[in-house]
Scaffold this motif. Structure first.
Motif, short mmCIF file in Angstrom:
data_model
loop_
_atom_site.label_atom_id
_atom_site.label_comp_id
_atom_site.label_asym_id
_atom_site.label_seq_id
_atom_site.Cartn_x
_atom_site.Cartn_y
_atom_site.Cartn_z
N UNK A 1 42.49 54.77 -23.85
CA UNK A 1 42.00 55.88 -22.95
C UNK A 1 40.90 55.54 -22.06
N UNK A 2 40.83 56.38 -20.92
CA UNK A 2 39.69 55.98 -19.90
C UNK A 2 39.34 57.35 -19.26
N UNK B 1 25.22 65.77 -26.02
CA UNK B 1 25.03 66.28 -27.55
C UNK B 1 26.43 66.38 -28.09
N UNK B 2 27.43 65.40 -27.56
CA UNK B 2 28.90 65.85 -28.33
C UNK B 2 29.45 64.43 -28.42
N UNK B 3 30.16 64.39 -29.48
CA UNK B 3 31.01 63.28 -29.67
C UNK B 3 32.20 63.18 -28.79
N UNK B 4 32.47 62.47 -27.89
CA UNK B 4 33.61 62.61 -27.19
C UNK B 4 34.60 61.47 -27.62
N UNK B 5 35.80 61.96 -27.57
CA UNK B 5 37.02 61.20 -27.81
C UNK B 5 38.00 61.09 -27.13
N UNK B 6 38.33 59.91 -26.40
CA UNK B 6 39.58 59.77 -25.38
C UNK B 6 40.61 59.25 -26.40
N UNK B 7 41.93 59.96 -26.45
CA UNK B 7 43.23 59.36 -27.11
C UNK B 7 43.88 58.70 -26.07
N UNK B 8 44.06 57.34 -26.46
CA UNK B 8 45.14 56.56 -25.46
C UNK B 8 46.29 56.53 -25.96
N UNK B 9 46.74 55.57 -27.03
CA UNK B 9 47.96 55.44 -27.78
C UNK B 9 47.97 56.46 -28.85
N UNK C 1 48.73 61.24 -23.78
CA UNK C 1 48.55 62.02 -24.85
C UNK C 1 48.33 63.50 -24.30
N UNK C 2 49.41 64.31 -24.31
CA UNK C 2 49.41 65.60 -23.78
C UNK C 2 49.31 66.65 -24.57
N UNK C 3 49.46 66.41 -25.98
CA UNK C 3 49.82 67.48 -26.91
C UNK C 3 48.80 68.58 -26.91
#
Lengths: 312, 398
Positions: free
Chosen positions: A180-181, A144-152, A188-190
């Motif tokens: 992103x995987x 029930x959540x939108x997941x976003x993985x940042x790659x570049x 991306x570590x901010x």
């Protein structure tokens, strides 16, 4: 040696090979602009533990709600040379575009599909130069959540190679972005300013800073409420106390989120509370005041300032 | 003179039909800065290097002071200055048009002459237009040719110095031209390029045929053919790019210094791969063929020879391999090695082998400023010299 008939056969063979390529991809473009900007359906990638849990696709989400939830995602980064330490992960234009296209993609996607995207933005940088950059990632709806993985994140183009090739008949360079995987954190570590429906993924106590987990409705509602508070703060209302209270509330929320992000970053980098940057800032300010009041010499100031900075 | 064959007639009709198709949509008026959808842009770069070189003659019996020369020189690298004007049309009826002109002045000259390349002339490298649609892209005019195009565009010495013709020369350096690939050069042509087909692109072209002398002693009555096929795909953290190219041309020698006449058939094929993974990048390129020349096609005077009885083409081949690593997306360290070779013929075309080692650092200070330091060691029978070259310089880009 190489007759004209053979030339024609060679060219036809190349064309047929290209047309009937067995390497045809299963990806489906939802939106595309040029070679490098897209929102695309692709096969779900592997989780760290193997095959991932199927996504909750297809799903209907409001494009405006997605955009609102993305606009407010910010990261805190330490810069020695500028005051503003907060940066938007997505520009308003990127958030609106992703809101529209992710909503379409999420409606079309199957449980075994993720969405990968690459979007660009132009920011004004040092000395007023405007720089283009690309942000690419992976999106899916799960739990029930939108997941976003940042790659570049804000990857700059190779402008020199682009200029050389565009002046050689090749009008556009194709970039290959990291999306992103699930099984491998990206660079991306901010420190993401979480709260109000935006969290980072936590797997067995380990935080994935590149993996955003978004309660779209809650994050969107929080943004709208913040906007409303801001508008009310600026509006010519008769009840002055109410207006000041709304403005103060909005300011406190922002400061609290900033502080939380700062604390998370410090925890992540192994710093203790006593060594945090807040006291250091305070000590540096005190030192500045002492010098301005001529209570310490320049030499003492420099020596002590270095001592404080060494504590970082 | 040979009769005008059916094949040549078909080519002529095909070319005419292609030209008619290209001119058909050219009905839009360009208003610079107007609101009719046209977009006009101007970009380019300028570079200059400080080079310190040590040249030795390769002539076996050479003796005396003229056999070696140390040189300090300020000169541009493989690239001249580029000034590119591009006009892009709005999409009308599914068609998009692009027109581009690139002129390339030199930032340096030879030590003996301030002006180079024939005085104050400017090298007009590109004058072409494209028409694109669902069918692909048709292009007409002059730009970089297809055969070995990828080899030069992926060469790290593109932004460096590479090999030099000599210690005191002007104009651009050679980069890896003649030391890994034959220069594609900027040529006039009609080409057709497919849209992306599952990562594949195919571009085929009819090129203006090239002659060595441009006199009646040579005849070219069919177009030159060139083609390039590329395949690209990406994976998480990297990409794979492969390409193959082909060139064919027939030149009829009607009068030779050796006395014989005959057809000189130039043909060549090339393949290459470019693999990127993280900061690592490996490029490999190979070509093979005949009557290609070592440095420049179709400067074929050295790539074939005629005696009293017949004319014979020389065999050519070459390759280069290159490995680079880029730190923080800004600083690239690279090393490369390549060769270009020609076998001699019984009729007198010379055997000629060239090799070049290059080690370089290429650093982007920001998005518009690049600085470069490079060391090269060249060994060339074609140029008759062996040299160690150290160059430092920079580019500004806009």
């Amino acid at each position: 040696m190489f007759s004209k008939i053979n030339i024609v056969r060679f060219l036809l063979a190349l064309l047929v090979t290209a047309s009937w390529s067995p390497l045809a991809r299963a990806d489906e473009d939802i939106w595309k602009s040029g070679l490098n900007l897209y929102v695309r359906l692709t096969e779900q990638d592997d989780a760290a533990s193997g095959r991932p849990v199927p996504n909750q696709h297809p799903v209907n989400l409001d494009p405006a709600a997605i955009a609102n939830s993305l606009i407010d995602i910010q990261v805190w980064d330490k810069h020695w040379f500028k005051k503003d330490e907060i940066e938007e992960v997505f520009s308003p234009e990127q958030a609106r575009l992703l809101g529209q296209q992710l909503a379409i993609a999420l409606r079309k996607a199957s449980p075994g599909q993720d969405i990968v995207f690459a979007v660009s933005r132009t920011d004004t940088k040092f000395l007023g130069f405007r720089d283009l950059s690309y942000t690419a990632g992976r999106a899916f709806y799960s739990n029930d959540r939108l997941n976003i993985i940042i790659g570049d994140f804000m990857r700059p183009p190779d402008k020199f190679q682009e200029r050389a090739t565009s002046s050689a008949g090749v009008m556009e360079i194709k970039y290959y972005f990291r999306h992103g995987r699930r099984d491998d954190p990206s660079d991306f570590e901010s420190a993401v300013m979480t709260g109000d429906g935006v969290e980072v993924y936590n797997e067995g106590g380990k935080r994935r800073l590149d993996w955003l987990v978004i309660d779209v409705n809650r994050a969107s509602a929080a943004r709208l409420a913040e906007e409303k508070a801001g508008e009310e703060a600026n509006a010519p209302v008769s009840d002055e106390a109410l207006r000041q209270e709304a403005a103060r509330f909005a300011q406190e929320r922002r400061e609290m989120r900033l502080e939380m992000a700062r604390m998370r970053k410090e925890v992540g980098s192994g710093q203790t509370g006593a060594e945090s940057t807040a006291p250091i800032e305070s000590r540096l300010k005190t030192l500045d005041e002492l010098r301005q009041k001529k209570l310490i010499s320049d030499e003492e100031y420099e020596r002590k300032r270095q001592d404080i900075l060494n504590d970082l | 003179m040979k009769p005008f064959s059916t094949m040549k007639l078909a080519v002529a009709f095909g070319t005419a039909a292609l030209a008619a198709l290209l001119t058909a949509p050219a009905n839009a008026a360009i208003v610079l800065g107007g609101d009719n959808g046209w977009e006009v842009s101007y970009g380019g770069f300028i570079n200059l290097f400080f080079t310190q070189s040590d040249f030795d003659s390769q002539v076996p019996a050479c003796a005396g002071p003229t056999c070696s020369e140390d040189s300090t020189h300020m000169q541009e690298g493989l690239l001249p200055a580029f000034h590119t004007l591009t006009a892009k049309s709005p999409e009308i009826g599914g068609l998009k048009g692009t027109a581009q002109i690139t002129f390339a002045p030199d930032s340096s000259g030879s030590k003996a002459q301030r002006l180079n390349k024939g005085g104050a002339m400017i090298d007009m490298r590109e004058v072409f237009f494209n028409v694109s649609g669902d069918f692909g892209t048709i292009s007409a005019g002059r730009t970089l040719a297809l055969f070995q195009r990828q080899a030069i565009l992926k060469d790290m010495t593109l932004f460096g110095v590479g090999a030099l013709v000599g210690p005191d020369g002007g104009g651009t350096s050679l980069g890896r031209i003649g030391f890994g690939y034959v220069y594609p050069d900027f040529r006039t042509r009609f080409t057709y390029k497919t849209n992306d087909i599952n990562g594949f692109n195919l571009e085929v072209g009819l090129f203006d045929p090239q002659e060595t002398t441009g006199t009646a002693a040579e005849e070219t009555d069919t177009p030159q053919f060139q083609t390039e096929m590329t395949y690209t795909t990406g994976f998480e953290g990297g990409s794979f790019n492969a390409w193959a190219g082909f060139l064919w041309q027939e030149l009829e020698v009607q009068a030779s210094t050796g006395g014989a006449t005959g057809d000189i058939e130039s043909f060549g094929w090339n393949v290459g791969v470019d693999v990127k993974m993280g900061g690592f990048n490996v490029v490999g390129s190979y070509y093979d063929g005949q009557a290609l020349g070592t440095l420049l096609f179709p400067n074929v005077a050295q790539s074939y020879a005629c005696d009293a009885f017949n004319c014979e083409e020389a065999e050519n081949d070459g390759f280069y391999v290159q490995g680079t690593y880029t730190f923080n997306g800004k600083t690239k360290l690279g090393v490369s090695y390549g060769e270009s070779n020609q076998d001699g013929t019984a009729t007198g075309a010379p055997e000629s082998d060239n090799s070049l080692w290059t080690v370089g650092v290429y650093h982007d200070i920001n998005s518009w400023l690049k600085v470069v330091a490079e060391y090269d060691h060249q060994d060339s029978e074609t140029l008759g010299n062996e040299a160690d070259i150290f160059g430092v310089g920079g580019f500004i880009l806009w």
